[in-house]
Design an enzyme around this catalytic site. Sequence first.
Site, short mmCIF file in Angstrom:
data_model
loop_
_atom_site.label_atom_id
_atom_site.label_comp_id
_atom_site.label_asym_id
_atom_site.label_seq_id
_atom_site.Cartn_x
_atom_site.Cartn_y
_atom_site.Cartn_z
N CYS A 147 4.04 2.93 -5.87
CA CYS A 147 2.69 2.69 -6.46
C CYS A 147 1.65 2.78 -7.37
O CYS A 147 2.18 2.55 -8.02
CB CYS A 147 2.09 4.09 -5.22
SG CYS A 147 -0.01 4.09 -5.60
N ARG A 183 7.90 -5.07 1.65
CA ARG A 183 6.67 -4.66 1.46
C ARG A 183 6.50 -3.85 0.13
O ARG A 183 6.21 -4.15 -0.55
CB ARG A 183 5.52 -5.13 2.53
CG ARG A 183 4.58 -5.10 2.74
CD ARG A 183 3.41 -4.08 1.29
NE ARG A 183 3.46 -2.67 2.48
CZ ARG A 183 3.00 -1.58 2.14
NH1 ARG A 183 2.58 -1.30 1.06
NH2 ARG A 183 3.26 -0.37 2.83
N ASP A 184 6.47 -2.71 0.61
CA ASP A 184 6.34 -1.51 0.09
C ASP A 184 6.61 -1.08 -1.14
O ASP A 184 6.62 -1.50 -2.37
CB ASP A 184 6.40 -0.17 0.48
CG ASP A 184 5.90 0.78 -0.05
OD1 ASP A 184 5.23 1.05 -0.89
OD2 ASP A 184 5.36 1.66 0.96
N ASN A 232 10.40 4.61 -2.06
CA ASN A 232 10.21 5.27 -0.83
C ASN A 232 11.97 5.95 -1.34
O ASN A 232 12.57 5.36 -1.61
CB ASN A 232 10.61 3.48 -0.15
CG ASN A 232 9.63 3.56 0.29
OD1 ASN A 232 7.82 3.54 1.46
ND2 ASN A 232 8.94 2.41 -0.29
N HIS A 273 7.74 8.82 -0.21
CA HIS A 273 8.59 8.43 -1.99
C HIS A 273 8.88 9.81 -2.20
O HIS A 273 8.68 10.88 -2.19
CB HIS A 273 7.27 7.94 -2.75
CG HIS A 273 6.78 6.58 -2.07
ND1 HIS A 273 7.01 5.61 -2.71
CD2 HIS A 273 6.07 6.52 -1.32
CE1 HIS A 273 6.45 4.41 -2.21
NE2 HIS A 273 5.80 5.19 -0.59
N HIS A 301 6.21 9.12 6.13
CA HIS A 301 6.42 7.53 4.70
C HIS A 301 5.89 8.62 3.86
O HIS A 301 5.72 9.23 2.74
CB HIS A 301 4.87 6.88 5.19
CG HIS A 301 5.28 5.61 3.11
ND1 HIS A 301 5.54 4.09 4.01
CD2 HIS A 301 4.92 5.98 2.66
CE1 HIS A 301 5.33 3.86 2.43
NE2 HIS A 301 5.34 4.45 2.21
#
Length: 317
Positions: A250, A23-24, A259, A219, A217
């Site tokens: 992002c 997803r991310d 990530n 990055h 979370h």
Amino acid sequence: MPNPPFSAPPLPRRAVIREMGLRDGLQSVATIVPTAAKLEWLRDAYDAGQREIEVGSFVPPKLLPQLADTAEVLAFAQTLPGLRATVLVPNMKGAQRAMDANAASMLLPLSASHAHSLANLRKAPDDVVAEIAQIRAERDARGSRTQIEVGMSTAFGCTIQGRVDADEVVRLVQAVLDAGVDCVGLADTVGYADPAMVSSLFEKVLRVAGDRLNCAHFHDTRGLGLANCYAALQMGITRFDASIGGIGGCPHAPGASGNVATEDIAYMLHSMGVATGQDFDQLLALRGKVGKWLAGEQLHGNVWRAGLPKTMKEQYA
Ligand code: ZN
């Protein structure tokens, strides 16, 4: 400002790495990975020992065609015993789809940055909190068991707004806990955090959230992803979001790398004696496949270049 004195507890014996690549990761690359490849990815991730995976997002397919097959991917994930599948949901409509599909967990993004919230969700943070309260009420009305998790994005700063006050993060965490969410995580969406900021903010939020703050979370935009994970681990956090090959980014953070790479944090934790249940060789093999599915896209991470140190190979042989 120096951080308040803090004595580190012993490192936990176990930690969970939640895979975010599907997803991310995929939402920020242009390539559309075919559903069959996603199912192969999921199967391989599962075989590598991954038991928490964010499988997609219930957003309109027009917005994110990369994730249009989320329902199908989720349905397959639910056939793998013991796999906890998370879906990202941006609003009530997405939450209803997640509950219709009996997802184990739905992840609701909430930006601590007012400007990021408007850019990303077209709503002010407090309006998002109000919708989260409605989602909790909807879950109660349905008797659904889908867990509600809030990912507090831009908790350490924002490319649009700049500074984000820790007090505002704490206030919003309290607000979503009051709204009835099950747990929260803090996210450095744009790579502004450093380990001292992580210790300081996690300590402040732990004071109000206790063990309902259970996810970090990060990055790796500026190379501090693993250092930030370590800082959170020292605060007792045992759940880390990561993506295979460090994919992700992002849309509001130009130049952002993705990530923290799954294989890198798995390596770091194992090297420190923190069990994750993940198999390096299988993770690296999956990374190779993801690189093929995303041909032309940039992958990140470090461990894949040199492989495991000889000492660790002997230790875990
Ligand atoms: Zn992210």
